[in-house]
Design an enzyme around this catalytic site. Structure first.
Site, PDB file in Angstrom:
ATOM      1  N   GLY A   1      27.383 -65.567 -21.386  1.00 16.22           N
ATOM      2  CA  GLY A   1      27.153 -65.907 -22.795  1.00 16.22           C
ATOM      3  C   GLY A   1      28.234 -66.794 -23.361  1.00 16.22           C
ATOM      4  O   GLY A   1      27.991 -67.565 -24.293  1.00 16.22           O
TER       5      GLY A   1
ATOM      6  N   GLU B   1      27.139 -70.174 -22.499  1.00 14.67           N
ATOM      7  CA  GLU B   1      25.932 -70.452 -23.302  1.00 14.67           C
ATOM      8  C   GLU B   1      26.300 -70.787 -24.734  1.00 14.67           C
ATOM      9  O   GLU B   1      25.698 -71.654 -25.363  1.00 14.67           O
ATOM     10  CB  GLU B   1      24.991 -69.251 -23.244  1.00 14.67           C
ATOM     11  CG  GLU B   1      24.409 -69.045 -21.849  1.00 14.67           C
ATOM     12  CD  GLU B   1      23.599 -67.775 -21.746  1.00 14.67           C
ATOM     13  OE1 GLU B   1      24.157 -66.683 -21.980  1.00 14.67           O
ATOM     14  OE2 GLU B   1      22.395 -67.865 -21.434  1.00 14.67           O
TER      15      GLU B   1
ATOM     16  N   GLU C   1      25.391 -63.967 -14.444  1.00 20.56           N
ATOM     17  CA  GLU C   1      24.548 -62.830 -14.806  1.00 20.56           C
ATOM     18  C   GLU C   1      23.801 -62.244 -13.604  1.00 20.56           C
ATOM     19  O   GLU C   1      23.546 -61.058 -13.551  1.00 20.56           O
ATOM     20  CB  GLU C   1      23.540 -63.241 -15.878  1.00 20.56           C
ATOM     21  CG  GLU C   1      24.144 -63.472 -17.252  1.00 20.56           C
ATOM     22  CD  GLU C   1      24.698 -64.867 -17.458  1.00 20.56           C
ATOM     23  OE1 GLU C   1      24.918 -65.596 -16.472  1.00 20.56           O
ATOM     24  OE2 GLU C   1      24.942 -65.228 -18.625  1.00 20.56           O
TER      25      GLU C   1
ATOM     26  N   ALA D   1      28.607 -61.984 -22.753  1.00 19.90           N
ATOM     27  CA  ALA D   1      28.147 -60.820 -23.543  1.00 19.90           C
ATOM     28  C   ALA D   1      28.999 -59.621 -23.157  1.00 19.90           C
ATOM     29  O   ALA D   1      29.535 -59.556 -22.043  1.00 19.90           O
ATOM     30  CB  ALA D   1      26.677 -60.544 -23.222  1.00 19.90           C
TER      31      ALA D   1
HETATM   32  N1  T1G Z   1      32.167 -57.708 -21.097  1.00 18.53           N
HETATM   33  C1  T1G Z   1      33.015 -56.678 -21.310  1.00 18.53           C
HETATM   34  N2  T1G Z   1      34.211 -56.537 -20.685  1.00 18.53           N
HETATM   35  C2  T1G Z   1      34.526 -57.488 -19.800  1.00 18.53           C
HETATM   36  C3  T1G Z   1      33.698 -58.589 -19.512  1.00 18.53           C
HETATM   37  C4  T1G Z   1      32.473 -58.679 -20.215  1.00 18.53           C
HETATM   38  N3  T1G Z   1      31.635 -59.706 -20.052  1.00 18.53           N
HETATM   39  N4  T1G Z   1      34.318 -59.346 -18.573  1.00 18.53           N
HETATM   40  C5  T1G Z   1      35.475 -58.732 -18.304  1.00 18.53           C
HETATM   41  N5  T1G Z   1      35.610 -57.631 -19.035  1.00 18.53           N
HETATM   42  C6  T1G Z   1      36.747 -56.705 -19.045  1.00 18.53           C
HETATM   43  C7  T1G Z   1      36.864 -55.937 -17.749  1.00 18.53           C
HETATM   44  O1  T1G Z   1      36.006 -54.790 -17.787  1.00 18.53           O
HETATM   45  C8  T1G Z   1      38.328 -55.575 -17.788  1.00 18.53           C
HETATM   46  O2  T1G Z   1      38.438 -54.528 -18.744  1.00 18.53           O
HETATM   47  C9  T1G Z   1      38.968 -56.795 -18.409  1.00 18.53           C
HETATM   48  O3  T1G Z   1      37.917 -57.480 -19.101  1.00 18.53           O
HETATM   49  C10 T1G Z   1      39.560 -57.734 -17.405  1.00 18.53           C
HETATM   50  O4  T1G Z   1      38.527 -57.992 -16.446  1.00 18.53           O
HETATM   51  C11 T1G Z   1      23.557 -63.092 -22.679  1.00 18.53           C
HETATM   52  C12 T1G Z   1      23.744 -61.247 -20.776  1.00 18.53           C
HETATM   53  C13 T1G Z   1      36.075 -62.706 -16.976  1.00 18.53           C
HETATM   54  C14 T1G Z   1      36.523 -63.590 -14.654  1.00 18.53           C
HETATM   55  O5  T1G Z   1      29.559 -61.421 -15.776  1.00 18.53           O
HETATM   56  O6  T1G Z   1      33.884 -62.026 -14.050  1.00 18.53           O
HETATM   57  O7  T1G Z   1      26.822 -62.849 -20.753  1.00 18.53           O
HETATM   58  O8  T1G Z   1      39.506 -52.830 -17.237  1.00 18.53           O
HETATM   59  O9  T1G Z   1      39.762 -57.106 -14.452  1.00 18.53           O
HETATM   60  O10 T1G Z   1      40.096 -60.469 -12.829  1.00 18.53           O
HETATM   61  O11 T1G Z   1      23.501 -64.455 -20.825  1.00 18.53           O
HETATM   62  O12 T1G Z   1      36.174 -60.045 -15.736  1.00 18.53           O
HETATM   63  O13 T1G Z   1      40.911 -54.297 -18.694  1.00 18.53           O
HETATM   64  O14 T1G Z   1      39.444 -52.513 -19.727  1.00 18.53           O
HETATM   65  O15 T1G Z   1      37.747 -58.626 -14.178  1.00 18.53           O
HETATM   66  O16 T1G Z   1      41.005 -61.695 -14.924  1.00 18.53           O
HETATM   67  C15 T1G Z   1      28.313 -62.289 -18.053  1.00 18.53           C
HETATM   68  C16 T1G Z   1      32.286 -60.766 -15.970  1.00 18.53           C
HETATM   69  C17 T1G Z   1      28.060 -61.093 -18.910  1.00 18.53           C
HETATM   70  C18 T1G Z   1      31.726 -62.073 -16.482  1.00 18.53           C
HETATM   71  C19 T1G Z   1      38.097 -61.995 -15.731  1.00 18.53           C
HETATM   72  N6  T1G Z   1      29.729 -62.412 -17.793  1.00 18.53           N
HETATM   73  N7  T1G Z   1      33.724 -60.784 -15.962  1.00 18.53           N
HETATM   74  O17 T1G Z   1      38.535 -61.553 -14.462  1.00 18.53           O
HETATM   75  O18 T1G Z   1      39.923 -59.527 -15.130  1.00 18.53           O
HETATM   76  S1  T1G Z   1      26.332 -60.884 -19.214  1.00 18.53           S
HETATM   77  C20 T1G Z   1      30.237 -61.929 -16.646  1.00 18.53           C
HETATM   78  C21 T1G Z   1      34.401 -61.394 -14.944  1.00 18.53           C
HETATM   79  C22 T1G Z   1      25.971 -62.176 -20.251  1.00 18.53           C
HETATM   80  C23 T1G Z   1      24.308 -63.530 -21.460  1.00 18.53           C
HETATM   81  C24 T1G Z   1      24.529 -62.457 -20.455  1.00 18.53           C
HETATM   82  C25 T1G Z   1      35.873 -61.209 -14.989  1.00 18.53           C
HETATM   83  C26 T1G Z   1      36.623 -62.396 -15.609  1.00 18.53           C
HETATM   84  P1  T1G Z   1      39.659 -53.473 -18.607  1.00 18.53           P
HETATM   85  P2  T1G Z   1      38.963 -58.263 -14.936  1.00 18.53           P
HETATM   86  P3  T1G Z   1      39.969 -60.845 -14.274  1.00 18.53           P
END
Ligand code: T1G
Length: 693
Positions: A102, A105, A125, A61
């Site tokens: 997500g 999922e 999450e 998400a």
């Molecule tokens: N949403 C928005 N932006 C995201 C993002 C996300 N989920 N994940 C990464 N970014 C942006 C981050 O801010 C950065 O932006 C760029 O991508 C590169 O990230 C319903 C509610 C995917 C392993 O927790 O673990 O799904 O600074 O520097 O080291 O159940 O990002 O370039 O503008 O970290 O290569 C659950 C979180 C969401 C994954 C990549 N997902 N992300 O790592 O790059 S909640 C997460 C990460 C959800 C559902 C629920 C890592 C990555 P910018 P980065 P990276």
């Protein structure tokens, strides 16, 4: 923000294409829903493949969307996934690089899943104070089993796709082109008779679920600290033993609750704040970085050695320069011992430690570091010594080398003035222990070039630091705020509190360590020297005299075996000291102060709001460019409790109106002149806004 659509020989390929990681914001969700209908309505389409463009299948998400109307608008991720699952034509997920939250999922809602070997799989999450809210707590246990799913969801751990081979999660794990493999699978199942497999129809089996879940709940309760999410994750996964509908209901209840908790807001703020910190308002994101293939560190002391390890750990060769051979040997021996200790603890293998040591060379001569791309000095914190070093660097280093100082208190502009290349000079303030603390304050001088800043920010990510840009001022961001915090801690002693009470109160608030235990560890003589300097430069910036009295007693802290607390040899525990407490009480008498009972609430308010108010002034002066930068400094360098998100976010959660009221109350009290409310804080309070809005 697009969702591509292409039909190839009867297979519709729907591709998420929303850089950087195909975050599943409203636009993407609408795109997938529309393309799915288009494919289902097209008689020529026999099967569907869902893929992700760029560096991820999907990172989940869109975290930026939380708290905005878009996050709640249909089609929700749950709706999109349900439509995929109900599709009459088979839907195959082609998963590569990253399928998280997500994103995973979404893949679980497909009928088949093909993953590229090495794909990072996670439901992380919980690290955002949430739980998987689009069916992950119900489908993952059905795909990989109750225990494996519970472990993944409660820990938020990332696994490689192949670690889950042999489960119902992936039908194929491929080395080559995952899209081709998925299209091939889609063709094979396109004409398959009967319904397509749905993960939701699988049963969760466990021979002793209740006992296992009881054990899980106890373990989680013992480790979750102030965070409610882990326990809620267990509840949601436990519901996967019921019907799918009941489980989804339980999941939704847990998700909706967690989304509104301050702890989740704090964790999401930390996630985005860390990444926002690397964006410098007046340095464009595409500024080319200077190549940094070789680094030189000057000074083999505690800080120098720790700084060296950061680069060795990232595989970057380092030359360590010292003036004296014995100091150099001691420094190298300490680095080697640190790696040996890590190997003993299993944090890395002996081979890895040896490989890192193999990247280290040493020298007693500046000549040997002349072609380093970056040099960081960590020499004695005295301006004369820095001058000698930088004048020499200016002579020796190749053009374009970045000249960095690890200074924590000196003026980076003054240091730059010792060279003919001030544009190449920058502060890189590491925090002790430098190979452990994640914070790096990047101090930009008046002339520091944009590409120097861009280079250092990129390098910081490589050495796994949270880098925050600070302007030049006394104490930069963190220590400048800490001065106000320390002043209030001393004034509280004058008025009636004792060190142990102050520390206990702020540690109950969540700080790793209270001000008196902390300064006993850092050294009371260091703070004493700063107060002496301040007394000359800024006499109105006064402190409680109790700290000076303590130093006059030679009680410099742990290193002297006595400080605000008593210490026993070989024992780091801080024991309240009757001698010191009597000195504090006597000092109040000498000041003519009637000591009073001070509540924990007032202690916490005065310490934390001292940080907040100075943080607001730092923002007004442009020393920090955004409030979240200040929070990142305090979360990653000063032990501010992560579940509160940093001083500025905490103030937002309290409400700036209430913070301003408290500050005005403190300003009417003892040493009230120390409380000049920041105009920006006052203005935000009157507007009903926050620093992070
Ligand atoms: N949403 C928005 N932006 C995201 C993002 C996300 N989920 N994940 C990464 N970014 C942006 C981050 O801010 C950065 O932006 C760029 O991508 C590169 O990230 C319903 C509610 C995917 C392993 O927790 O673990 O799904 O600074 O520097 O080291 O159940 O990002 O370039 O503008 O970290 O290569 C659950 C979180 C969401 C994954 C990549 N997902 N992300 O790592 O790059 S909640 C997460 C990460 C959800 C559902 C629920 C890592 C990555 P910018 P980065 P990276």
């Amino acid at each position: 923000m697009t969702v591509q659509y292409q039909v190839r020989d009867g297979v519709a390929v729907i591709t998420l294409d929303h850089p950087p990681v195909n975050g599943l914001g409203l636009g993407i969700r609408i795109g997938v829903a529309e393309r799915l209908s288009q494919a289902l309505d097209d008689a020529a389409v026999k099967a569907i493949v869902l893929a992700g463009a760029g560096r991820a299948f999907s990172g989940g998400a869109d975290i930026r969307e939380f708290g905005t109307p878009g996050a709640l608008q249909e089609p929700s991720l749950h709706t999109v996934i349900t439509s995929i699952e109900a599709a009459a034509k088979p839907v195959v997920a082609a998963v590569h690089s990253v399928a998280m939250g997500g994103g995973l999922e979404l893949a679980l809602g497909c009928h088949y899943r093909v993953a590229a070997r090495g794909t990072q799989i996670a439901l992380p999450e919980v690290n955002l104070g949430l739980l998987p809210g689009a069916g992950g707590t119900q489908r993952l246990p059905r795909a990989i089993g109750l225990e494996a799913a519970l472990n993944m969801i409660v820990s938020g751990r990332t696994l490689k796709a192949e670690a889950l081979a042999g489960t119902r999660l992936f039908d194929e794990i491929v080395e080559g082109d995952v899209l081709e493999a998925a299209v091939g699978l889609a063709r094979r199942v396109a004409n398959q008779a009967g319904a397509h497999p749905r993960v939701r129809d699988l049963k969760v089996e466990h021979e002793n679920a209740e006992a296992y879940l009881g054990f899980a709940r106890t373990t989680v309760a013992a480790n979750a600290g102030p965070f409610p999410a882990p326990a809620r994750c267990v509840d949601a996964v436990a519901a996967s033993l019921k019907t799918f509908e009941q489980g989804i209901e339980a999941e939704r209840e847990g998700f909706d609750y967690l989304l509104g908790t301050p702890e989740s807001r704090a964790l999401r703020h930390a996630f985005l704040g860390e990444r926002a910190a690397s964006k410098i308002p007046d340095v464009s994101a595409d500024t080319p970085a200077r190549p940094v293939a070789k680094v030189a560190i000057i000074g083999a002391g505690t800080m120098g050695g720790g700084i060296v390890m950061n680069f060795l750990n990232a595989g970057i060769p380092v030359t360590l320069l010292e003036m004296k051979a014995d100091a150099l040997e001691r420094g190298v021996a300490t680095i080697r011992r640190n790696y040996e200790n890590s190997a003993k603890k299993g944090k890395l293998t002996q081979q890895e430690g040896d490989a890192r040591m193999g990247l280290l060379s040493t020298t007693l001569s500046y000549h040997d570091i002349r072609d380093a791309d970056l040099v960081i000095e960590a020499v004695f914190e005295e301006i004369g010594v820095k001058e000698t070093v930088f004048r020499t660097l200016d002579e020796v280093m190749k053009p374009g080398a970045i000249l960095a100082s690890n200074t924590s208190t000196l003026d980076v502009n003054r240091i730059a003035s010792f060279t003919k290349r001030p544009q190449d000079v920058v502060g890189m303030h590491f925090f002790s222990p430098a190979n452990v603390m994640r914070l790096l304050e990047v101090v930009r001088g008046e002339h520091t070039a944009g590409d120097v800043l861009a280079t250092v920010m990129q390098l910081a990510k490589k050495i796994r630091k949270v880098a925050v840009v600070s302007g030049v001022c006394d104490g930069f961001i963190g220590n400048r705020m800490l001065e106000q915090y320390s002043r209030q801690a001393g004034f509280l002693l004058d008025e009636g509190a004792l060190p142990a009470q102050v520390d206990r109160a702020i540690e109950k608030f969540g700080f790793a360590m209270g001000p008196f235990r902390m300064i006993d560890m850092a050294g009371n003589d260091i703070a004493w020297a700063i107060r002496k300097r301040r007394a000359i430069e800024q006499p109105e910036f006064n402190y409680s005299k109790s700290g000076d009295l303590l130093c006059e007693m030679g009680r410099f802290g742990q290193k002297a075996g006595a400080g605000w607390y008593d210490y026993k040899p070989g024992d780091r525990k801080a024991y309240p000291s009757k001698l010191v407490n009597d000195m504090i009480v006597q000092h109040s008498k000498d000041l003519g102060i009637e000591r009073r009972q001070i509540s924990d609430e007032e202690i916490v308010g005065r310490l934390v709001y001292a940080l907040v108010n100075e943080g607001a002034v730092i923002l007004e002066e442009g020393i920090a460019s955004k409030a979240s930068d200040i929070d990142m400094v305090y979360l990653n360098g000063y032990g501010f409790p992560k579940f509160r998100g940093g001083p500025m976010l905490y103030a937002d959660q309290v409400g700036l109106f209430n913070v301003a009221q408290a500050i005005r109350r403190y300003a009417r009290g003892y040493q009230g002149h120390a409380w000049r409310i920041a105009p920006s804080l006052q203005k935000l309070a009157e507007a009903g806004r926050g620093f992070n809005e």
